[in-house]
Design a protein around this motif. Structure first.
Motif, PDB file in Angstrom:
ATOM      1  N   LEU A 199       9.848 109.976  -2.432  1.00 58.67           N
ATOM      2  CA  LEU A 199       9.853 109.897  -3.891  1.00 58.67           C
ATOM      3  C   LEU A 199      10.905 110.869  -4.398  1.00 58.67           C
ATOM      4  O   LEU A 199      10.859 112.059  -4.104  1.00 58.67           O
ATOM      5  N   LEU A 209       3.755 105.984  -0.064  1.00 60.34           N
ATOM      6  CA  LEU A 209       5.076 105.518   0.378  1.00 60.34           C
ATOM      7  C   LEU A 209       5.185 105.518   1.906  1.00 60.34           C
ATOM      8  O   LEU A 209       4.610 106.382   2.568  1.00 60.34           O
ATOM      9  N   VAL A 233      12.919 106.115  -5.733  1.00 58.93           N
ATOM     10  CA  VAL A 233      12.715 106.557  -4.353  1.00 58.93           C
ATOM     11  C   VAL A 233      14.070 106.598  -3.666  1.00 58.93           C
ATOM     12  O   VAL A 233      15.044 106.011  -4.134  1.00 58.93           O
TER      13      VAL A 233
END
Length: 150
Positions: A129, A123, A39
């Protein structure tokens, strides 16, 4: 502040079969998968935040991937639900085996696409990502990059 990429690695055991394939992988078999999740984000700059200096706490990333991927796929057998393998899947499931029926051919390529979608929605908004790498064997892997999928 700079954008920083962080990566966490995971491993799990999964079986699958590729219906219609012309090679050995048409047979039910398994792999020891290794998944690398990268990430990107800016480290927290608020000195009063307990996660000061982190892009994301590794344990928070672990929780997401573990819940949505590792705990689901580990020691399961994956079949495309649109193939005759559903009969085998039902038999295995009736005998207490963990079986996953998915909407795709369970290749590393398609699994990594599925995993990317699952991770992205979990997330935090300030974390993106960046990439996934799903290693199927010691010498074979599939990669997904956000920049390739804009």
């Amino acid at each position: 502040m700079s954008n920083i990429r962080i990566t966490k690695q995971f491993s799990f055991e999964t079986g699958h079969a590729l219906y219609g394939y012309d090679g050995k992988c048409r047979n039910v078999h398994g792999h020891s998968y290794r998944l690398s999740v990268t990430v990107i984000g800016t480290p927290i700059s608020d000195t009063s935040n307990v996660k000061y200096g982190m892009v994301i706490d590794f344990s928070d990333l672990k929780k997401i991937v573990k819940e949505d991927i590792v705990d689901v796929f580990d020691h399961a057998t994956v079949f495309n639900k649109n193939t005759p393998h559903v009969e085998l899947a039902k038999e295995l499931s009736d005998r207490g085996h963990s079986v996953l029926l998915v909407d795709y051919q369970p290749t590393s390529e398609m699994m990594v696409i599925d995993f990317a979608e699952k991770i992205k929605i979990r997330l935090p908004k300030n974390i993106t990502l960046h990439s996934l790498r799903l290693q199927e064997t010691a010498t074979s892997y599939a990669e997904w990059f956000a920049s390739d999928n804009l």
